[in-house]
Write an enzyme that holds these catalytic residues in place. Structure first.
Site, short mmCIF file in Angstrom:
data_model
loop_
_atom_site.label_atom_id
_atom_site.label_comp_id
_atom_site.label_asym_id
_atom_site.label_seq_id
_atom_site.Cartn_x
_atom_site.Cartn_y
_atom_site.Cartn_z
N TYR A 141 5.96 -8.02 -40.47
CA TYR A 141 6.40 -7.01 -41.39
C TYR A 141 6.06 -7.42 -42.62
O TYR A 141 7.09 -7.00 -43.69
CB TYR A 141 7.79 -6.39 -41.28
CG TYR A 141 8.05 -6.32 -39.63
CD1 TYR A 141 7.63 -4.96 -39.08
CD2 TYR A 141 8.77 -7.06 -38.94
CE1 TYR A 141 7.90 -4.59 -37.80
CE2 TYR A 141 9.03 -7.00 -37.50
CZ TYR A 141 8.76 -5.58 -37.01
OH TYR A 141 8.92 -5.47 -35.73
N HIS A 142 5.05 -7.88 -43.23
CA HIS A 142 4.93 -8.23 -44.48
C HIS A 142 3.54 -7.74 -45.13
O HIS A 142 2.81 -8.28 -45.61
CB HIS A 142 4.42 -9.98 -44.41
CG HIS A 142 5.49 -10.65 -43.80
ND1 HIS A 142 5.41 -11.96 -43.89
CD2 HIS A 142 7.08 -10.54 -44.10
CE1 HIS A 142 6.57 -12.82 -43.28
NE2 HIS A 142 7.52 -11.66 -43.40
N MET A 143 3.65 -6.31 -44.93
CA MET A 143 2.58 -5.41 -45.67
C MET A 143 2.63 -5.68 -47.15
O MET A 143 3.63 -5.70 -47.72
CB MET A 143 2.72 -4.00 -45.26
CG MET A 143 2.75 -3.56 -43.77
SD MET A 143 4.28 -3.91 -42.86
CE MET A 143 3.99 -3.77 -41.19
#
Length: 631
Positions: A555-557
């Site tokens: 979840y590190h977009m």
């Protein structure tokens, strides 16, 4: 006395649960009842930031998005009492449940989540429903800092030195370190005394978890056995292992909203509008100046104007979406959708980067010392949490130890590791159904691989690739601002990424083979994956198949409106974060990263908020000075 208190509270909770019509005492109603019974301070609605009912027609600054960066920006800009600042957030307030660390997975796919799903692609995520990766993003005041696992990792000094080398003066490590320290309130006294790297008294509380299982020290012993140092991963050296640091305050989550917005909610120059879905930035096509924002609130389209600047802090998905909806993006794409082009900016939505890990690397043990959700989700643990602010419910879904290591594809003599171990004292087989829902894996895959070890004690090692070479992109589905954009992750499309992750998997297996963990009976759950059975186990070909099956986003977009010099045709913003070709518009969030940082990115996003705020202040102070000199 404590026994009587617990007995009384238990009876009250059970009565409350029956009144609510709950057949079985699940952990969430138990917690709400327990926290209410003990007058838990965060239940007080006066603690929530106050919403402004009647907005002004005009503000000096309008900030879009109240996440990890936007929360910082409104805090710092309202330090100037002469500036009026409006924050527009698409979601609502945090809840009691968002405060409880172990429940973060329950927030996925809730009303606090945008519920994004990437487009199906053959290169990865083959064990997911429809081959689609679930991209949880916070739709709530505080943004994704309300839903994340609270891990505080700044990244590597070489990340920021590299940013500057791309043509971004002012972004090298020595320049950004003061901003990391500025926001920090480090509660670990051993780390806090290292004043070169840490600070106390900032808005953002950073601390150790109040609770660890016996596995935590065993993980560190295993790391030392493998020859790694125990280090401060946010200090001088990143390579090595450590207990995780968390954005927590005692037993509860310290979200960006709690840290930066609650303390300023009564500033007269700060206005807050929730459930306000921004549809576009208003830009004069003749002057190319941003002058306001259009948004939907209570079913009505509203407009508000900005005297100085509009600041996009909507995140790596919503920020490029809003730029394109406002006429800033690749000309062909916008024209095909019938959106008038204000600024042809081909980099908008491109360069998407994310950290991915390999899921399902489970190691069973012989002792009942790990976090098994069916064992810890009960009245007693809820009461322990509510009364003592301790116990397993303070755990961040079992994440205890972090490790940074270099594979054979990294420079072994340089402190710039290419794999991060996220080591957790639980696993998907013992984490309850919510982990399956959050990860989006199919029921068939889960049952075949993990069905025979459900609720067994064990731990997991998640090898996360730190510097992916694969690049994805975001584009509009239509010009309807309520349509989710189309997101293409392109995970593992670069073969180098497969090679690095494969070495990470091998290192994880070796980690569990250490005598420190063997003493606990650690053994790899080596059941072959359904689509990989035709390959010999433990070969490179088998591991590549595994990697492409259970491909986990962390979840590190990021990086979808990257910062760069004017000479870079794909740069969207300049080193002062001003959007090229449009006056009065900035981006301050994870989008501006040219490359993703070496670790979990939330701390870096807070830093970007701190530095971006200072850049705005300096620009406007400089303009004022020039104006006075002219007079």
């Amino acid at each position: 006395m404590m026994t009587n208190l617990v007995a009384t509270a238990t009876a009250a909770i059970q009565t409350n649960a029956i009144a609510l019509g709950i057949g079985k005492l699940s952990i969430i109603p138990i917690l709400i009842s327990a926290l209410t019974y003990f007058n838990y301070h965060l239940m007080d609605p006066e603690n929530q930031p106050q919403v402004t009912k009647n907005l002004l027609k005009e503000y000096d600054f309008i900030v879009i998005g109240g996440g990890s960066a936007g929360s910082v920006v409104v805090n710092r800009l309202t330090e100037n009492p002469k500036w009026s600042v409006l924050l527009l957030e698409a979601g609502g307030q945090e809840t009691e449940i968002t405060d409880v660390p172990i429940l973060s997975l329950y927030l996925h796919k809730s009303k606090l989540d945008w519920k994004y799903r990437a487009q199906p692609q053959d290169s990865a995520c083959q064990a997911m429903n429809d081959h689609r990766s679930c991209w949880t993003r916070g739709k709530v005041l505080g943004g994704s800092s309300v839903l994340n696992t609270m891990l505080y990792i700044r990244g590597n000094r070489r990340d920021f030195d590299q940013w500057e080398s791309f043509g971004n003066p002012g972004w090298k490590y020595e320049d950004v370190l003061p901003y990391f320290k500025k926001s920090q309130d480090q509660r670990n006294p051993y780390l806090a005394r290292n004043v070169k790297y840490h600070n106390t008294g900032g808005y953002l509380t950073v601390q150790d978890c109040p609770y660890n299982t016996p596995l935590g020290p065993a993980f560190l012993q295993a790391a030392e056995e493998m020859g790694y140092d125990i280090v401060d991963v946010n200090g001088e050296q990143q390579t090595g292992f450590a207990f995780f640091q968390y954005t927590m305050r005692r037993a509860t989550r310290c979200s960006a909203a709690k840290a930066f917005i609650r303390p300023i909610q009564f500033r007269k120059n700060f206005h807050l509008s929730l459930w306000s879905h921004v549809t576009r930035v208003l830009i004069d096509p003749s002057t190319k100046k941003a002058y306001g924002v259009e948004f939907i609130r209570n079913g009505r389209v509203e407009t508000v104007f900005a005297k100085k600047e509009v600041i996009l802090s909507a995140g790596a998905i919503n920020t490029p979406q809003l730029l394109m909806l406002s006429g800033i993006g690749a000309r062909n794409h916008l024209e095909n959708l019938g959106i008038p082009v204000i600024q042809d900016s081909p980099g908008v939505g491109q360069n998407l980067q994310d950290h991915i890990a390999v899921g399902g690397l489970i190691f069973l043990i012989d002792h009942e010392i790990s976090l098994v959700f069916t064992r810890l989700m009960n009245v007693n643990t809820a009461l322990r949490y509510a009364i003592t602010e301790n116990g397993p419910l303070t755990s961040s879904i079992g994440l205890e130890v972090v490790g940074f290591l270099s594979t054979k594809y990294a420079n072994q003599s340089d402190d710039w590791p290419d794999i991060e171990f996220m080591i957790t004292s639980t696993s998907i087989n013992s984490g309850g159904k919510q982990a399956v829902i959050a990860h989006g894996i199919t029921t068939e895959f889960y049952n075949e691989i993990f069905g025979d070890i459900i609720n067994r004690d064990g731990f997991s090692v998640l090898p996360m690739m730190l510097r992916p070479k694969s690049r994805g992109y975001v584009k509009l589905k239509s010009k309807n601002p309520l349509d989710h954009p189309l997101m293409y992750h392109n995970y593992l499309t670069n073969p180098d990424d497969v090679r690095v992750l494969r070495e990470g998997v091998k290192a994880a297996i070796a980690f569990a083979e250490t005598s420190s963990l063997k003493r606990l009976g650690a053994r790899f759950h080596s059941k072959p994956l359904p689509n990989c059975k035709h390959l010999p186990m433990f070969t490179d070909e088998y591991w590549e198949c595994v990697i492409r099956q259970y491909t986990m986003t962390i979840y590190h977009m990021s990086c979808t409106a990257k910062m760069g010099p004017r000479s870079d045709p794909m740069a969207v913003v300049d080193p002062s974060l001003r959007v090229y070709g449009v006056e009065g518009l900035r981006v301050i969030d994870a989008s501006i990263m040219p490359t993703i940082t070496n670790g979990n990115i939330n701390a870096a996003v807070v830093m970007i908020g701190e530095k971006g705020s200072d850049l705005i202040k300096r620009d406007w102070m400089s303009r004022r000075k020039r104006s006075n000199e002219t007079i």
